[in-house]
Design a protein around this motif. Structure first.
Motif, short mmCIF file in Angstrom:
data_model
loop_
_atom_site.label_atom_id
_atom_site.label_comp_id
_atom_site.label_asym_id
_atom_site.label_seq_id
_atom_site.Cartn_x
_atom_site.Cartn_y
_atom_site.Cartn_z
N UNK A 132 0.83 -1.21 0.00
CA UNK A 132 0.00 0.00 0.00
C UNK A 132 0.87 1.26 0.00
N UNK A 133 1.89 1.29 0.86
CA UNK A 133 2.72 2.48 0.96
C UNK A 133 3.70 2.62 -0.21
N UNK A 134 4.21 1.49 -0.71
CA UNK A 134 5.29 1.58 -1.69
C UNK A 134 4.92 1.33 -3.12
N UNK A 135 3.72 0.79 -3.39
CA UNK A 135 3.41 0.40 -4.77
C UNK A 135 2.07 0.93 -5.28
N UNK A 136 1.48 1.89 -4.58
CA UNK A 136 0.22 2.43 -5.06
C UNK A 136 0.39 3.92 -5.33
N UNK A 137 -0.08 4.34 -6.48
CA UNK A 137 0.16 5.70 -6.96
C UNK A 137 -0.34 6.80 -6.01
N UNK A 138 -1.55 6.71 -5.45
CA UNK A 138 -2.01 7.80 -4.59
C UNK A 138 -1.13 8.01 -3.34
N UNK A 139 -0.51 6.94 -2.84
CA UNK A 139 0.33 7.06 -1.64
C UNK A 139 1.73 7.58 -1.95
N UNK A 140 2.13 7.53 -3.21
CA UNK A 140 3.47 7.98 -3.60
C UNK A 140 3.60 9.49 -3.38
N UNK A 141 4.40 9.88 -2.42
CA UNK A 141 4.64 11.29 -2.13
C UNK A 141 3.52 11.96 -1.33
N UNK A 142 2.54 11.19 -0.87
CA UNK A 142 1.42 11.78 -0.12
C UNK A 142 1.88 12.21 1.27
N UNK A 143 1.19 13.23 1.82
CA UNK A 143 1.54 13.74 3.14
C UNK A 143 0.38 13.57 4.11
N UNK A 144 0.72 13.41 5.37
CA UNK A 144 -0.26 13.21 6.45
C UNK A 144 -1.37 14.26 6.38
N UNK A 145 -2.62 13.77 6.42
CA UNK A 145 -3.79 14.65 6.44
C UNK A 145 -4.25 15.15 5.08
N UNK A 146 -3.43 14.98 4.06
CA UNK A 146 -3.80 15.47 2.72
C UNK A 146 -4.65 14.43 1.99
#
Length: 197
Positions: free
Chosen positions: A103-117
């Motif tokens: 989930x953290x390393x291979x899914x596009x929405x989580x790539x570079x995402x920041x807490x709360x955004x």
């Protein structure tokens, strides 16, 4: 929660970034989060098609983890009948660390995402389009992989050598005579009949 996120991700990958649930996903310290999911969990528990198991967390004092399990009958509007999600459940269902890495390393929405955004599903692409580039393994990871591979190979070679000496017996006329004969009946029932008995 993670599998609901993956269901939305899979849908978004094939529907120009539009999610299946239309929920507002955002980054939380425990991964992708949607408040609507909690409402769904509460509804399921209240209506009886979900059961909640609360367990204390080992890593945080006075903190609990809730596991939700589906009961026998789930309303049809709650079913996620996406084959890819079933595949992920099979692959990660009993391996939470591996699920989290995916989930953290291979899914596009989580790539570079920041807490709360909010998460941006418009970046989701079909898997055959452009895979995300992961990091290269460290020297320690390469060493451990080589060590584990060598142990597995030695174990395989040992078992292959032991199996090479095993004979499965003669295959003479008595062997073939005593094999069962299958007879399919109306309705799909298959009956095995042993001639020698």
């Amino acid at each position: 929660m993670k599998f609901l996120y993956l269901a939305d991700l899979h849908y978004a990958r094939h529907h120009a970034g539009q999610t299946l649930t239309r929920w507002r996903w955002y980054v939380h310290s425990f991964g992708p989060m949607a408040n609507e999911a909690y409402s769904l969990f509460e509804r399921g528990t209240r209506e009886g098609w979900l059961s909640a198991n609360v367990e204390p967390r080992r890593d945080e004092e006075d903190s609990k983890t809730v596991f939700y399990n589906t009961n026998e009958v789930v309303p049809s509007d709650m079913m996620v009948s996406v084959g890819k999600v079933r595949e992920w459940i099979k692959r990660f269902g009993d391996d939470t660390p591996r699920l989290l890495r995916y989930v953290y390393g291979s899914t596009e929405p989580m790539d570079g995402a920041r807490e709360g955004e909010p998460l941006d599903f418009s970046r989701a692409q079909p898997l055959d389009a452009a895979p995300l580039k992961g990091r290269s393994p460290t020297n320690e990871e390469k060493r451990r992989f080589a060590e584990i591979s060598a142990r597995l190979k030695a174990r395989y070679d040992s078992m292959a050598a032991a199996n090479a000496t095993v004979s499965d017996g003669p295959r003479d006329s008595a062997f073939f005579r005593d094999l069962p004969v299958d007879d399919e009946r109306i309705g799909g029932e298959v009956v095995l009949t042993f001639k020698g008995r």
